[in-house]
Write a protein that holds these residues in place. Structure first.
Motif, PDB file in Angstrom:
ATOM      1  N   VAL A 129       1.009  -1.266   0.302  1.00  0.00           N
ATOM      2  CA  VAL A 129       0.059  -0.002  -0.073  1.00  0.00           C
ATOM      3  C   VAL A 129       0.674   1.286   0.036  1.00  0.00           C
ATOM      4  CG1 VAL A 129      -1.588   1.295   1.183  1.00  0.00           C
ATOM      5  CG2 VAL A 129      -1.858  -1.230   1.203  1.00  0.00           C
ATOM      6  N   VAL A 130       0.484   2.079  -0.890  1.00  0.00           N
ATOM      7  CA  VAL A 130       1.377   3.501  -1.076  1.00  0.00           C
ATOM      8  C   VAL A 130       0.256   4.431  -0.837  1.00  0.00           C
ATOM      9  CG1 VAL A 130       3.309   2.431  -2.370  1.00  0.00           C
ATOM     10  CG2 VAL A 130       1.368   3.531  -3.570  1.00  0.00           C
ATOM     11  N   SER A 131       0.955   5.543  -0.590  1.00  0.00           N
ATOM     12  CA  SER A 131       0.116   7.150  -0.535  1.00  0.00           C
ATOM     13  C   SER A 131      -0.275   7.360  -1.842  1.00  0.00           C
ATOM     14  CB  SER A 131       0.898   7.866   0.165  1.00  0.00           C
ATOM     15  OG  SER A 131       0.161   9.069   0.375  1.00  0.00           O
ATOM     16  N   SER A 132      -1.707   7.844  -2.005  1.00  0.00           N
ATOM     17  CA  SER A 132      -2.213   8.197  -3.087  1.00  0.00           C
ATOM     18  C   SER A 132      -2.103   9.977  -3.174  1.00  0.00           C
ATOM     19  CB  SER A 132      -3.701   7.887  -2.996  1.00  0.00           C
ATOM     20  OG  SER A 132      -4.372   8.672  -1.922  1.00  0.00           O
ATOM     21  N   GLY A 133      -1.236  10.443  -2.126  1.00  0.00           N
ATOM     22  CA  GLY A 133      -1.254  11.770  -2.090  1.00  0.00           C
ATOM     23  C   GLY A 133      -1.014  12.601  -3.320  1.00  0.00           C
ATOM     24  N   ASN A 134      -0.003  12.450  -4.034  1.00  0.00           N
ATOM     25  CA  ASN A 134       0.391  12.915  -5.071  1.00  0.00           C
ATOM     26  C   ASN A 134      -0.624  12.829  -6.418  1.00  0.00           C
ATOM     27  OD1 ASN A 134       2.545  14.559  -4.938  1.00  0.00           O
ATOM     28  ND2 ASN A 134       3.988  12.937  -4.687  1.00  0.00           N
ATOM     29  N   LEU A 135      -1.053  11.379  -6.281  1.00  0.00           N
ATOM     30  CA  LEU A 135      -2.157  11.024  -7.410  1.00  0.00           C
ATOM     31  C   LEU A 135      -3.398  12.020  -7.270  1.00  0.00           C
ATOM     32  CD1 LEU A 135      -2.234   7.071  -7.368  1.00  0.00           C
ATOM     33  CD2 LEU A 135      -1.543   8.811  -9.496  1.00  0.00           C
ATOM     34  N   GLN A 137      -3.761  14.939  -5.940  1.00  0.00           N
ATOM     35  CA  GLN A 137      -3.712  15.941  -6.342  1.00  0.00           C
ATOM     36  C   GLN A 137      -4.020  16.493  -7.734  1.00  0.00           C
ATOM     37  OE1 GLN A 137      -0.784  18.798  -4.186  1.00  0.00           O
ATOM     38  NE2 GLN A 137       0.559  17.063  -4.796  1.00  0.00           N
ATOM     39  N   ARG A 138      -3.794  15.341  -8.431  1.00  0.00           N
ATOM     40  CA  ARG A 138      -4.139  15.529 -10.088  1.00  0.00           C
ATOM     41  C   ARG A 138      -5.372  15.807 -10.331  1.00  0.00           C
ATOM     42  NH1 ARG A 138       0.116  11.652 -13.396  1.00  0.00           N
ATOM     43  NH2 ARG A 138      -1.107  12.313 -15.014  1.00  0.00           N
ATOM     44  N   PHE A 139      -6.232  15.317  -9.689  1.00  0.00           N
ATOM     45  CA  PHE A 139      -7.832  15.398  -9.532  1.00  0.00           C
ATOM     46  C   PHE A 139      -8.469  16.414  -8.909  1.00  0.00           C
ATOM     47  CE2 PHE A 139      -5.874  11.157 -10.830  1.00  0.00           C
ATOM     48  CZ  PHE A 139      -6.475  11.052 -11.871  1.00  0.00           C
ATOM     49  N   GLU A 140      -7.756  16.737  -7.601  1.00  0.00           N
ATOM     50  CA  GLU A 140      -8.453  17.477  -6.636  1.00  0.00           C
ATOM     51  C   GLU A 140      -7.916  19.013  -6.903  1.00  0.00           C
ATOM     52  OE1 GLU A 140      -9.896  16.498  -2.403  1.00  0.00           O
ATOM     53  OE2 GLU A 140      -7.773  15.965  -2.720  1.00  0.00           O
ATOM     54  N   ARG A 350       4.501  15.653  -0.499  1.00  0.00           N
ATOM     55  CA  ARG A 350       3.750  15.776  -1.681  1.00  0.00           C
ATOM     56  C   ARG A 350       4.507  17.115  -2.727  1.00  0.00           C
ATOM     57  NH1 ARG A 350      -2.224  16.888  -0.046  1.00  0.00           N
ATOM     58  NH2 ARG A 350      -1.129  18.166   1.635  1.00  0.00           N
ATOM     59  N   ASN A 351       4.548  16.806  -3.826  1.00  0.00           N
ATOM     60  CA  ASN A 351       5.025  17.653  -4.796  1.00  0.00           C
ATOM     61  C   ASN A 351       4.012  19.031  -5.148  1.00  0.00           C
ATOM     62  OD1 ASN A 351       7.254  16.022  -5.214  1.00  0.00           O
ATOM     63  ND2 ASN A 351       6.269  15.088  -7.152  1.00  0.00           N
ATOM     64  N   LEU A 352       4.587  20.016  -5.173  1.00  0.00           N
ATOM     65  CA  LEU A 352       3.951  21.344  -5.770  1.00  0.00           C
ATOM     66  C   LEU A 352       3.549  20.923  -7.254  1.00  0.00           C
ATOM     67  CD1 LEU A 352       5.473  24.196  -3.784  1.00  0.00           C
ATOM     68  CD2 LEU A 352       3.487  22.842  -3.110  1.00  0.00           C
ATOM     69  N   LEU A 353       2.563  20.524  -7.596  1.00  0.00           N
ATOM     70  CA  LEU A 353       2.416  20.134  -9.063  1.00  0.00           C
ATOM     71  C   LEU A 353       2.150  21.284 -10.052  1.00  0.00           C
ATOM     72  CD1 LEU A 353      -0.050  17.215  -8.840  1.00  0.00           C
ATOM     73  CD2 LEU A 353       2.351  17.105  -8.929  1.00  0.00           C
ATOM     74  N   PRO A 354       2.418  21.246 -11.347  1.00  0.00           N
ATOM     75  CA  PRO A 354       2.126  22.231 -12.120  1.00  0.00           C
ATOM     76  C   PRO A 354       0.630  22.739 -12.082  1.00  0.00           C
ATOM     77  CG  PRO A 354       3.720  20.787 -13.262  1.00  0.00           C
ATOM     78  CD  PRO A 354       3.312  20.375 -11.974  1.00  0.00           C
TER      79      PRO A 354
END
Length: 400
Positions: A129-135, A137-140, A350-354
């Protein structure tokens, strides 16, 4: 629900799948990403597994066989807990890497929506099980171009309202008008509304030692006077009216002013502001350097770069909060659910995503006064953009 986009995100992250889980609305992230109505009634546990390739599968209770019917894929119904375990064992890939709303050691509580026992259960099937944190973000929190423009425009209008207020306060001081935190707060609110900005609540105005409380808020009963020689903190935010096509994004800024001439500002206040300014600009420069190099920008790293300036100046214990927060939209809150600029209150990896936005707001809060400087940072594909310009370079003297 955009199944193709979710599966592409999983492949980009080299994950086997994403297991969404909820019990009685404990996981709002799952509801948003798979597109479930938050008002619907769910009294039993449900799972929805989206593989990186192939057909999703829902695991639902026989008590509520109708739930998740709007989602694509197969449906497996359980009556007993043994049935539920058997179905999960069937759909989950042994030795696979599966994302869930989980944060190791609860480092990022904004992400930790799945309880430890459920994570233990999934791991018992041989799944990592891995974190969905960065994933997630792409949708939120990634913004459309219209949302980016709504943020920029809100920023321009908020700064215009602030400029009008400071000019009025200078005139009031010259004319001997009595001022206090609450009356100035209400005046700033009215100026912001006159700019066409929507406010969920009133801005904050704090003087001297009150500004040492980062969340100080005056009211009609409790407030301090503003007199010549006082240091004034203004914290203000708001968003453009939303439309059907655009859920407008907040802008959020903090400025410092002084009720007097620039020469009257105490040297200690000038010194502290300069340290805060350098810290703010160092954080911005670090994020820009990473973006231009095409490297990931972790929120905690920007916090470290910013905080280090204040630590080295000897004021570290007076910087009592994270450097910044994700900027949300009108349907959420000014503090959004994306990556925060934080390695202090939380360890936000988590990354500061574009196409996201965050605040950069270092502060030093001494017993006698507090100083903060806040701008917003739009993270772009290969650069960052500061909003709330012109960026504050020195404490604004209300009298020339």
């Amino acid at each position: 629900m955009d199944l193709e986009r979710i599966q592409q995100a999983l492949r980009d992250a080299k994950l086997t799948g994403w297991l969404f889980y909820d019990f009685r609305k404990t996981n709002p992230i799952a509801y948003k990403i798979v597109g479930l109505p938050s008002t619907a009634f769910y009294s039993r546990r449900w799972f929805y597994y989206v593989p990186a390739q192939g057909t999703p599968t829902a695991v639902i209770s026989a008590v509520e066989p109708h739930v998740l019917s709007e989602l694509p894929g197969k449906r497996l119904i359980f009556q007993t807990w043994q049935d539920m375990h058997a179905h999960l064992r069937t759909i989950l890939p042994a030795n696979g890497r599966v994302a869930m709303e989980y944060s190791p050691h609860n480092a990022v509580p904004y992400v930790s929506k799945v309880d430890a026992g459920t994570v233990e259960l999934i791991r018992s099937f041989g799944v990592e099980v891995v974190s969905s944190g960065n994933l997630a973000q792409r949708f939120e929190v990634q913004l459309s171009q219209a949302q980016v423009e709504s943020h920029r425009e809100a920023g321009r209008r908020l700064i215009a309202a602030k400029d009008k207020l400071l000019a009025q306060l200078g005139e009031d001081l010259r004319n001997g008008v009595e001022l206090n935190e609450y009356s100035v707060q209400m005046r700033l609110r009215d100026l912001i509304v006159a700019q066409g900005i929507q406010l969920p609540d009133s801005p904050h105005v704090a003087v001297n030692a009150n500004a040492s409380n980062p969340h100080y808020e005056s009211n009609s009963h409790t407030h301090s006077p503003i007199r010549r020689g006082d240091l004034i903190l203004l914290d203000f935010w708001g968003y453009m009216p939303p439309s059907e096509d655009c859920d407008s994004v907040f802008a959020d800024y903090t400025w410092m002013a002084f009720a007097g001439t620039y020469d009257e500002i105490p040297g200690r206040q000038k010194e502290v502001f300069e340290i805060v300014r350098q810290a703010r600009d160092t954080g911005i420069a670090f994020a820009r350097q990473r973006a231009k190099a095409g490297k990931p920008i972790e929120g905690r790293e920007v916090d470290d770069a910013t905080r280090n300036v204040i630590n080295q100046a000897g004021y570290g214990r007076y910087f009592v909060h994270r450097t910044g927060h994700n900027i949300g939209n009108a349907s959420t809150a000014v503090h959004g659910n994306g990556a925060n600029v934080d390695n202090f209150e939380t360890q936000d990896e988590r990354n500061l995503l574009p196409n996201t936005c965050c605040s950069i707001e270092p502060g030093i809060y001494l017993p006698e006064f507090g100083i903060r400087s806040e701008v917003d940072l739009l993270v772009l594909e290969n650069d960052v953009e500061v909003t709330g310009v012109p960026i504050q370079q020195e404490i604004v003297a209300l009298l020339s």
